[in-house]
Motif scaffolding. Structure first.
Motif, PDB file in Angstrom:
ATOM      1  N   LYS A 246       0.826  -1.219   0.000  1.00 33.78           N
ATOM      2  CA  LYS A 246       0.000   0.000   0.000  1.00 33.78           C
ATOM      3  C   LYS A 246       0.855   1.262   0.000  1.00 33.78           C
ATOM      4  N   TYR A 247       1.924   1.277   0.810  1.00 33.92           N
ATOM      5  CA  TYR A 247       2.695   2.502   1.000  1.00 33.92           C
ATOM      6  C   TYR A 247       4.008   2.536   0.209  1.00 33.92           C
ATOM      7  N   GLY A 248       4.415   1.417  -0.368  1.00 39.54           N
ATOM      8  CA  GLY A 248       5.638   1.403  -1.159  1.00 39.54           C
ATOM      9  C   GLY A 248       6.903   1.159  -0.362  1.00 39.54           C
ATOM     10  N   TRP A 249       6.787   0.484   0.765  1.00 35.00           N
ATOM     11  CA  TRP A 249       7.956   0.146   1.574  1.00 35.00           C
ATOM     12  C   TRP A 249       8.727  -1.000   0.927  1.00 35.00           C
ATOM     13  N   THR A 250       9.989  -1.138   1.323  1.00 36.90           N
ATOM     14  CA  THR A 250      10.831  -2.242   0.841  1.00 36.90           C
ATOM     15  C   THR A 250      10.993  -3.280   1.945  1.00 36.90           C
ATOM     16  N   ILE A 251      10.549  -4.503   1.701  1.00 30.19           N
ATOM     17  CA  ILE A 251      10.798  -5.616   2.630  1.00 30.19           C
ATOM     18  C   ILE A 251      12.023  -6.361   2.114  1.00 30.19           C
ATOM     19  N   LEU A 252      13.121  -6.263   2.853  1.00 30.79           N
ATOM     20  CA  LEU A 252      14.377  -6.885   2.430  1.00 30.79           C
ATOM     21  C   LEU A 252      14.358  -8.398   2.618  1.00 30.79           C
ATOM     22  N   ASP A 253      13.731  -8.853   3.705  1.00 29.74           N
ATOM     23  CA  ASP A 253      13.738 -10.290   3.989  1.00 29.74           C
ATOM     24  C   ASP A 253      12.678 -10.613   5.038  1.00 29.74           C
ATOM     25  N   MET A 254      12.212 -11.859   5.012  1.00 26.34           N
ATOM     26  CA  MET A 254      11.252 -12.354   6.004  1.00 26.34           C
ATOM     27  C   MET A 254      11.732 -13.740   6.432  1.00 26.34           C
ATOM     28  N   VAL A 255      12.105 -13.872   7.712  1.00 23.78           N
ATOM     29  CA  VAL A 255      12.698 -15.118   8.202  1.00 23.78           C
ATOM     30  C   VAL A 255      12.048 -15.523   9.527  1.00 23.78           C
ATOM     31  N   PRO A 256      11.588 -16.767   9.668  1.00 25.84           N
ATOM     32  CA  PRO A 256      10.994 -17.192  10.944  1.00 25.84           C
ATOM     33  C   PRO A 256      12.034 -17.271  12.060  1.00 25.84           C
ATOM     34  N   ALA A 257      11.654 -16.791  13.241  1.00 22.68           N
ATOM     35  CA  ALA A 257      12.530 -16.858  14.413  1.00 22.68           C
ATOM     36  C   ALA A 257      11.854 -17.583  15.567  1.00 22.68           C
ATOM     37  N   ASP A 258      10.694 -18.179  15.308  1.00 21.37           N
ATOM     38  CA  ASP A 258      10.022 -19.106  16.233  1.00 21.37           C
ATOM     39  C   ASP A 258       9.681 -18.512  17.598  1.00 21.37           C
ATOM     40  N   TYR A 259       9.556 -17.180  17.668  1.00 23.72           N
ATOM     41  CA  TYR A 259       9.130 -16.507  18.893  1.00 23.72           C
ATOM     42  C   TYR A 259      10.121 -16.629  20.049  1.00 23.72           C
ATOM     43  N   THR A 260      11.367 -16.994  19.791  1.00 24.26           N
ATOM     44  CA  THR A 260      12.331 -17.137  20.884  1.00 24.26           C
ATOM     45  C   THR A 260      13.428 -16.081  20.789  1.00 24.26           C
ATOM     46  N   GLN A 261      13.991 -15.725  21.928  1.00 30.61           N
ATOM     47  CA  GLN A 261      15.037 -14.711  21.975  1.00 30.61           C
ATOM     48  C   GLN A 261      16.313 -15.193  21.302  1.00 30.61           C
ATOM     49  N   ALA A 262      16.670 -16.447  21.551  1.00 30.39           N
ATOM     50  CA  ALA A 262      17.897 -16.995  20.967  1.00 30.39           C
ATOM     51  C   ALA A 262      17.823 -17.019  19.445  1.00 30.39           C
ATOM     52  N   LYS A 263      16.689 -17.460  18.917  1.00 30.45           N
ATOM     53  CA  LYS A 263      16.537 -17.533  17.461  1.00 30.45           C
ATOM     54  C   LYS A 263      16.429 -16.120  16.876  1.00 30.45           C
ATOM     55  N   GLY A 264      15.785 -15.219  17.603  1.00 30.17           N
ATOM     56  CA  GLY A 264      15.702 -13.842  17.148  1.00 30.17           C
ATOM     57  C   GLY A 264      17.080 -13.229  16.978  1.00 30.17           C
ATOM     58  N   LYS A 265      17.965 -13.485  17.928  1.00 28.26           N
ATOM     59  CA  LYS A 265      19.333 -12.963  17.847  1.00 28.26           C
ATOM     60  C   LYS A 265      20.093 -13.608  16.692  1.00 28.26           C
ATOM     61  N   GLU A 266      19.950 -14.917  16.579  1.00 26.40           N
ATOM     62  CA  GLU A 266      20.644 -15.658  15.517  1.00 26.40           C
ATOM     63  C   GLU A 266      20.220 -15.170  14.128  1.00 26.40           C
ATOM     64  N   VAL A 267      18.921 -15.047  13.928  1.00 26.45           N
ATOM     65  CA  VAL A 267      18.402 -14.603  12.635  1.00 26.45           C
ATOM     66  C   VAL A 267      18.845 -13.168  12.339  1.00 26.45           C
ATOM     67  N   MET A 268      18.785 -12.302  13.348  1.00 28.37           N
ATOM     68  CA  MET A 268      19.154 -10.904  13.144  1.00 28.37           C
ATOM     69  C   MET A 268      20.635 -10.762  12.818  1.00 28.37           C
ATOM     70  N   GLN A 269      21.476 -11.580  13.430  1.00 28.90           N
ATOM     71  CA  GLN A 269      22.908 -11.541  13.117  1.00 28.90           C
ATOM     72  C   GLN A 269      23.137 -11.836  11.639  1.00 28.90           C
ATOM     73  N   ARG A 270      22.426 -12.825  11.137  1.00 26.51           N
ATOM     74  CA  ARG A 270      22.571 -13.181   9.714  1.00 26.51           C
ATOM     75  C   ARG A 270      22.027 -12.075   8.820  1.00 26.51           C
ATOM     76  N   LEU A 271      20.874 -11.521   9.185  1.00 28.13           N
ATOM     77  CA  LEU A 271      20.274 -10.480   8.361  1.00 28.13           C
ATOM     78  C   LEU A 271      21.152  -9.224   8.303  1.00 28.13           C
ATOM     79  N   LEU A 272      21.791  -8.882   9.409  1.00 29.06           N
ATOM     80  CA  LEU A 272      22.684  -7.726   9.427  1.00 29.06           C
ATOM     81  C   LEU A 272      23.889  -7.924   8.518  1.00 29.06           C
ATOM     82  N   SER A 273      24.348  -9.157   8.436  1.00 23.79           N
ATOM     83  CA  SER A 273      25.499  -9.443   7.563  1.00 23.79           C
ATOM     84  C   SER A 273      25.105  -9.464   6.092  1.00 23.79           C
TER      85      SER A 273
END
Length: 344
Positions: free
Chosen positions: A189-216
């Motif tokens: 609707k607004y023209g935003w850019t979604i760079l990636d969508m990755v499941p992190a299973d609602y956990t803190q550990a997986k959230g950190k792991e996924v974010m580390q990869r996405l930042l790289s």
């Protein structure tokens, strides 16, 4: 004489025990088998505590609890065991939406009502479950995205300048489906850019792991759309360890984090300015579950679908009410007083 006295003692003892049993039999308990999907997040722990605190013997319930550890096959086994135990009602917090038709049909054949909580089930016949209690996850996603659009407008940020990564929840869960859909629709609707969508299973550990990869992989990330607080907290850890900052000053290199649940852990990060917006998902569903189960058991009227009350909390001055066909969703600037009142 000794035998007579022994007999009188046995008779006296038996009469006393019978009185105790008779007293207990005066209280009729509604036996509830509760299959909880796990304990993956602060939200889930609070949801379990709410159920246990509401479905007590003092309130007229006999609760049988089973933790499925995030595995659907364990939940199906638990439901079948509840059926064998001939419980009065089955309470189910499903790990995913699909795959329930067969076992819920078994419960229906056994004439045991099933009340679904939190996530929804996708079945061909909605009569396989008696009632549902939870949140409008699509609305939550829409609220978050309307706030982000307002934030961009007020800060003179062009739509194409928003570069978003989505830390999804467990794929197939109702919350994941609704929150992901909200982002996808808003981006289109607004023209935003979604760079990636990755499941992190609602956990803190997986959230950190996924974010580390996405930042790289994506150096130009400036918005993180985390689908629960634990993922958001993990993502913030990864952001800070990478040398960047979680905040709202996108134009100067900070990464804006949006989250869901509004548990005390998440709201603390809002107060620190590290989560910009936290959309509430209310886990305190036990009281409503108790009311509905009693209504079903006693043959009284009840609602098939019950939505719990929720709000959203921002670290900025952008506060508003987002209107919907069924009411309004209030976005409030967070205060320490709100956090102090938080039960979870």
């Amino acid at each position: 004489m000794a035998l007579l006295l022994a007999g009188l003692l046995i008779l006296s003892s038996g009469c006393g025990k019978k009185e105790v049993e008779t007293t207990e039999e005066k209280q009729t308990f509604i036996t509830v088998g509760f299959s909880q999907l796990g304990a993956e997040s602060d939200w889930r722990v609070a949801n379990t505590e709410s159920m246990r605190g509401s479905l007590t013997r003092q309130a007229g319930f006999d609760l049988i609890f089973d933790d499925a550890q995030q595995k659907q096959d364990k939940q199906i086994m638990a439901i079948r065991k509840f059926i064998q135990q001939e419980v009065d009602c089955i309470l189910l917090a499903p790990v995913t939406e699909t795959g329930w038709d067969t076992v819920l049909q078994e419960a229906k054949d056994a004439e045991i009502p099933v009340v679904i909580v939190d996530r929804m089930v996708d079945v061909e016949d909605t009569n396989l479950y008696t009632a549902w209690i939870g949140s409008d996850f699509s609305k939550e996603g829409e609220v978050a995205c309307e706030w982000l659009n307002e934030f961009a407008i007020r800060n003179d940020i062009a739509p194409e300048e928003l570069r978003i990564v989505d830390l999804q929840g467990t794929l197939g869960a109702t919350a994941q489906i609704g929150r992901t859909s909200g982002l996808e629709k808003a981006a289109a609707k607004y023209g935003w850019t979604i760079l990636d969508m990755v499941p992190a299973d609602y956990t803190q550990a997986k959230g950190k792991e996924v974010m580390q990869r996405l930042l790289s992989e994506h150096e130009d990330i400036n918005v993180v759309y985390a689908e629960n607080d634990n993922e958001a907290i993990g993502a913030i850890e990864a952001i800070e360890e990478s040398g960047r900052t979680a905040g709202t000053d996108i134009k100067n290199g900070e990464i804006l984090v949006i989250s869901f649940d509004a548990a005390k852990s998440g709201l603390t990060k809002v107060m620190e300015g590290k989560i910009a917006l936290d959309v509430e998902c209310n886990p305190l569903q036990g009281p409503e579950a108790g009311k509905i189960i009693k209504a079903v058991y006693n043959g009284n009227e009840f609602n098939k679908y019950t939505y719990v009350n929720e709000n959203a909390f921002s670290c900025t001055d952008i506060v508003k009410s987002v209107s919907y066909k069924d009411g309004e969703y209030n976005i409030t600037k967070l205060t320490q007083e709100i956090i102090n009142r938080r039960e979870y």
